[in-house]
Structure formats: C-alpha cells, structure tokens
Design a protein around this motif. Structure first.
Motif, PDB file in Angstrom:
ATOM      1  N   UNK A 120      50.174  51.679  40.718  1.00 17.29           N
ATOM      2  CA  UNK A 120      49.563  52.667  41.614  1.00 17.29           C
ATOM      3  C   UNK A 120      49.100  52.023  42.917  1.00 17.29           C
ATOM      4  N   UNK A 121      48.406  50.899  42.808  1.00 14.21           N
ATOM      5  CA  UNK A 121      47.858  50.265  44.012  1.00 14.21           C
ATOM      6  C   UNK A 121      48.975  49.691  44.879  1.00 14.21           C
ATOM      7  N   UNK A 122      49.945  49.005  44.277  1.00 14.90           N
ATOM      8  CA  UNK A 122      51.045  48.433  45.078  1.00 14.90           C
ATOM      9  C   UNK A 122      51.901  49.527  45.701  1.00 14.90           C
ATOM     10  N   UNK A 274      41.585  44.218  41.151  1.00 19.22           N
ATOM     11  CA  UNK A 274      42.283  44.114  39.864  1.00 19.22           C
ATOM     12  C   UNK A 274      42.194  42.691  39.328  1.00 19.22           C
ATOM     13  N   UNK A 275      42.446  41.725  40.209  1.00 15.00           N
ATOM     14  CA  UNK A 275      42.339  40.322  39.802  1.00 15.00           C
ATOM     15  C   UNK A 275      40.917  40.017  39.339  1.00 15.00           C
ATOM     16  N   UNK A 276      39.931  40.514  40.086  1.00 10.61           N
ATOM     17  CA  UNK A 276      38.540  40.283  39.723  1.00 10.61           C
ATOM     18  C   UNK A 276      38.184  40.889  38.375  1.00 10.61           C
ATOM     19  N   UNK A 277      38.712  42.081  38.087  1.00  8.04           N
ATOM     20  CA  UNK A 277      38.421  42.730  36.807  1.00  8.04           C
ATOM     21  C   UNK A 277      38.979  41.928  35.641  1.00  8.04           C
ATOM     22  N   UNK A 278      40.184  41.371  35.821  1.00  5.58           N
ATOM     23  CA  UNK A 278      40.782  40.559  34.755  1.00  5.58           C
ATOM     24  C   UNK A 278      39.972  39.279  34.557  1.00  5.58           C
ATOM     25  N   UNK A 279      39.609  38.629  35.661  1.00  2.00           N
ATOM     26  CA  UNK A 279      38.818  37.399  35.563  1.00  2.00           C
ATOM     27  C   UNK A 279      37.455  37.673  34.934  1.00  2.00           C
ATOM     28  N   UNK A 280      36.862  38.817  35.267  1.00  2.00           N
ATOM     29  CA  UNK A 280      35.568  39.181  34.699  1.00  2.00           C
ATOM     30  C   UNK A 280      35.650  39.252  33.181  1.00  2.00           C
ATOM     31  N   UNK A 302      36.123  46.735  27.631  1.00  2.00           N
ATOM     32  CA  UNK A 302      35.931  48.130  28.029  1.00  2.00           C
ATOM     33  C   UNK A 302      35.638  48.217  29.525  1.00  2.00           C
ATOM     34  N   UNK A 303      34.753  47.329  30.011  1.00  2.00           N
ATOM     35  CA  UNK A 303      34.413  47.309  31.435  1.00  2.00           C
ATOM     36  C   UNK A 303      35.652  47.025  32.271  1.00  2.00           C
ATOM     37  N   UNK A 304      36.467  46.059  31.841  1.00  2.00           N
ATOM     38  CA  UNK A 304      37.700  45.731  32.570  1.00  2.00           C
ATOM     39  C   UNK A 304      38.606  46.940  32.709  1.00  2.00           C
ATOM     40  N   UNK A 305      38.848  47.648  31.611  1.00  2.00           N
ATOM     41  CA  UNK A 305      39.775  48.771  31.655  1.00  2.00           C
ATOM     42  C   UNK A 305      39.225  49.927  32.489  1.00  2.00           C
ATOM     43  N   UNK A 308      39.761  48.976  36.098  1.00  2.00           N
ATOM     44  CA  UNK A 308      41.166  49.092  36.503  1.00  2.00           C
ATOM     45  C   UNK A 308      41.547  50.546  36.762  1.00  2.00           C
ATOM     46  N   UNK A 309      41.126  51.440  35.881  1.00  2.00           N
ATOM     47  CA  UNK A 309      41.405  52.865  36.112  1.00  2.00           C
ATOM     48  C   UNK A 309      40.700  53.343  37.375  1.00  2.00           C
ATOM     49  N   UNK A 310      39.464  52.890  37.586  1.00  2.00           N
ATOM     50  CA  UNK A 310      38.732  53.276  38.791  1.00  2.00           C
ATOM     51  C   UNK A 310      39.414  52.801  40.059  1.00  2.00           C
ATOM     52  N   UNK A 311      39.960  51.586  40.039  1.00  2.00           N
ATOM     53  CA  UNK A 311      40.662  51.053  41.205  1.00  2.00           C
ATOM     54  C   UNK A 311      41.937  51.852  41.487  1.00  2.00           C
TER      55      UNK A 311
END
Length: 483
Positions: A120-122, A274-280, A302-305, A308-311
C-alpha cells in the motif's frame, strides 16, 4: 478515497473468509481442551491438501489461466477445507482449533499485514519523468533496487521501480533481458538481508530469528551473486545497446513530458515507520502476553501489527487517488496473495507437525537425506532442496518446511547450525528467481511488463534465462560456503 477503503476492506475480508469457517468453530472451544499435535502419528496423506494447493498455484495459471483468474479464491477455499474438515472430524475440534489459531495469530496475520503495508505505501510513490535506458542508467536502477529491496521489501522495491525502468527502455528494441534481470535482482536476491526484504525471512523472524541475523550471515552470499549478475547484465546490455542505437531508431512512445522527480514523497516517511515498527517488535520486550486458545501472543507483536495497519491507512488518506491511478495501482495482487496464503498456511499445519517429528514421522526419508551419518545437517542438500522447491512452489512455505526440518529451534539455528540456516535462507530467497512462480513479485512484474508491451518469455522460456545465469552462481555459492 472511498475506492481505496473498499479495496482495503476487500483485501482483508476476502482472506478472512477462508479462515472464518475454522476460526469461528474454534471460538466456542476452551483453550485447555486443545491437544498438542503429535506429528509422529500423522499419515503423509495429510500433506495432500498442501501439495494440491501449491500445485494449483503452479499449474492453473499455465493450463487454465482464465479459470484461475476468476476462481483462485474458490480453489484456495477448497484446499483449506480439504484439510480442516477431515482433520477436525478425525482429531477433534479442540486440537484443530488450537493449531489453526496458533498459525493464524503467529504466522499468517503478521505475514499478510506486513505485505499489505509495504504494498500500500510503496504504491503511493510515483517516479516521474523518462530516463534514457543506457547500460549505465539501467545498471544503476538495478543496483539501487537491489539495495532498497531489503529495506522496503522485494514487493515494495519492484512496484516502485519497474514502471520507471520500463519507461526508460520502451524506446529500445531489446528490453526483455532488463526485466528478467530486474526479477533476478530486485524481486528476489536483493531482499536477502533483512526480514523486511522477503517473506521467508520475515517468517523466520516471527519464529525467533534475530532481525539482523540475515544481514550479517547472508551478506557475503548476496555480494557474490549480485556482483556476478550486475557485471553479466552490464556486459549484455552494452552489447544489445550497441545494436539498438543503429538506425532506423525506434520511436520512444513516452517522450520527456515531465522532469525526473518523485510524487508521493510523504510515503517515504511511512516506509520508515514500517521499518521502525518491525524493529520495535524485535527490541521492545515488555513481558506482557495474552493467551488465546493456547497461543501466547506477545504485546509487542500486537502493537507492531496495529502500527503497520495504521501506516497503510495513513498512506491511503494522504496520497491522492490520481497519483495511485497514474502508478497503475490496484488491489488485485495483494488480494490474490492474501487468499492463496490463507490456504497455504492452513494446509501446511500437518506438514510442519510431521517434520517436527523428525525420524519418527512419515517424512523420515527426507530427514535422512538432509542429515549425515553423524547426525549433522547436510548443508548442500538444505540449500538445493529448499531452493528447488522454492522455485516451483513458493518460497515462504518452503522456508517453513525446511526450518522445521532442521529442528525449528531459532537459537540452535542461529548458533551451532548457523550455516544450515544460511543455506535454507539463501536457497529460499535466491532460487525464488528461477521461475515466475517462485516469489509473488515475479508474477506482478511479469504482468506489468506484458501490459506495457514487453514480449516477455514464456514460463519455460524464462527458465532458460534463469538457469543459464543463476545456476552457475548457485554452484559457486555451494563450493564457497556449503560444502
């Protein structure tokens, strides 16, 4: 914007429809009633729905393309129910519910959410203008795409760069080789250095492999293959470019009407998110988990997913619809991946259970093939078997199969068995480039190129290219690292 919302909901809803028949039944079951699945007791016949699903992906597009395009969701649902219904009747609903919920919460849902966010983002980033497709420019685009594939995923890098690359070369007589090497490098091999790069590595991350493990352990493998292919491409393109510039010159169908630039640059910040969410999710360990029908779901996941949906939703909100239309963006690719992988992750449950049983399970001959007389893994076989199946089936579930065949313990595989995990990871990512069906972006790039008028080779014609250029590279890797 309304169309985007409908596409978003349909992409997730269509995949959820495949899992709801089983997940809905499991909602009425107590977690303590779920039995641990013993793979040693399972017949190899339980692998038939999984094999049927993967063979459907491989053969239907070739033999019955029209039927597959309109009914692939029904085929996926058929194979999913072909496993779930008899399995529940045989081993009970509690055991089935436990396995399905475990797979959905820990593997499928995070997997599809990451792909969805990247897609979606790309898709909101448009490269404008028309570069001239010289050997130097083309090689630079391939090199850039190879590098960013590990940052924004092979799907993201492919969708951002394939259209400007096609525009740059649409005035040349010879452009097929450029798309072929793009699939090699950007859609596959470039995604080998982080879990963001390629779906198999993200599944490994979900299984407990450290985020930067592949960066340090696959860098030398990737450098060797990329170096050889970049040089080979440049020499081939120089040879063909010399023939293209001889008169009469073809007319460029997309002359320069707009300067080189980027639209939708706000999505670059979202890619960083997205990268930050994965690293988090990899670095933050709050120690809080939820027990859902016997599956422990960590808070950071749960926070990561949710992030990602929010982004992805933010990208839909801040990117003009016209920009996505100019980019040729539509929801069909991610919708297809969501439906097919829902069935794949469901039908692979008994396969993984049998493999976990090792020599006690029905796949003991396969265990013996990849295990030496001294009990140590045979890394050559792990590399080539993982790669071969990744090429003709799909690299994400194939990675899971061999990850579990090697023991499934991420700490052992990152430690004493590091070369084995390297062989599995390299085989799954690199050899996904051998066929059009080895990795999801391959078919997406093929479809876009054909739509733009590139006379892409047939399924087997592409294999002549891939085997000719890739197999020698893989043989060299074997001699350098896996023997």
């Amino acid at each position: 914007m309304a169309a985007s919302r409908r596409g978003f909901l349909f992409a997730f809803g269509s995949a959820g429809a495949l899992l709801l028949p089983v997940l809905g039944a499991s909602a009425a079951l107590a977690a303590d009633g779920a039995a641990v699945l013993d793979g040693a007791r399972l017949s190899p016949l339980w692998a038939l729905p999984f094999a049927g699903m993967l063979l459907s992906i491989a053969l239907f597009p070739l033999l019955a393309g029209h039927f597959w395009h309109h009914h692939y969701g029904k085929v996926a649902l058929f194979w999913g129910l072909a496993f779930a219904a008899p399995f529940a009747l045989t081993y009970g609903f509690p055991a089935t519910a436990h396995e399905v919920v475990h797979t959905a919460l820990l593997e499928y849902i995070p997997f599809i959410i990451l792909l969805f966010a990247l897609f979606t983002v790309s898709g909101g980033i448009l490269i404008t203008g028309n570069l001239k497709g010289t050997p130097e420019v083309n090689t630079a685009i391939l090199a850039i795409g190879t590098v960013i594939a590990s940052l924004i995923g092979t799907t993201g890098a492919s969708m951002v760069l394939i259209r400007p690359l096609l525009r740059a070369n649409d005035g040349r007589r010879h452009n097929v080789h450029t798309v072929v090497f793009f699939i090699f490098l950007v859609s596959n091999i470039g995604g080998s250095l982080t879990p963001l790069g390629d779906p198999p590595l993200f599944l490994g991350f979900l299984k407990g492999v450290n985020f930067f493990w592949t960066t340090t352990h696959l860098f030398h493998d990737t450098a060797v293959v990329v170096g050889l292919l970049i040089v080979a491409y440049y020499l081939l393109d120089r040879f063909l470019y010399a023939r293209d510039v001889k008169p009469p010159l073809p007319v460029d169908p997309t002359p320069d009407t707009e300067g080189i630039g980027m639209r939708g640059a706000q999505n670059l910040a979202l890619l960083g998110g997205i990268i930050g969410a994965i690293l988090l999710s990899a670095l933050w360990k709050p120690g809080i988990s939820f027990d859902i029908y016997g599956t422990h779901l960590e808070l950071q996941w749960v926070v990561r997913d949710v992030l990602l949906v929010g982004l992805a939703l933010a990208s839909l909100a801040i990117t003009p619809q016209l920009l996505r239309e100019r980019n040729g963006f539509d929801w069909e690719p991610i919708r297809e991946v969501a439906k097919l992988f829902a069935a794949i992750f469901l039908t692979i449950i008994p396969v993984i259970a049998i493999l976990k049983a090792g020599s006690r399970g029905a796949f003991a001959p396969l265990v013996e093939l990849v295990t030496g007389a001294d009990g140590q893994p045979v890394n050559v076989w792990y590399f080539w078997l993982t790669g071969s199946l990744s090429a003709f089936l799909d690299n994400a579930p194939t990675y899971l199969v061999f990850f579990n065949l090697a023991g499934g313990d991420p700490h052992q595989l990152m430690g004493p068995l590091a070369v084995t995990l390297e062989a599995i990871s390299a085989g799954a990512v690199f050899m996904g480039a051998l066929t059009y069906i080895g990795n999801a972006p391959n078919f997406m790039v093929l479809s876009i190129a054909r739509h733009r008028g590139v006379k892409m080779p047939s399924f087997f014609g592409y294999m002549l290219w891939s085997f000719g250029f890739l197999i020698p590279c893989f043989v060299l890797l074997t001699l350098l690292y896996f023997i």
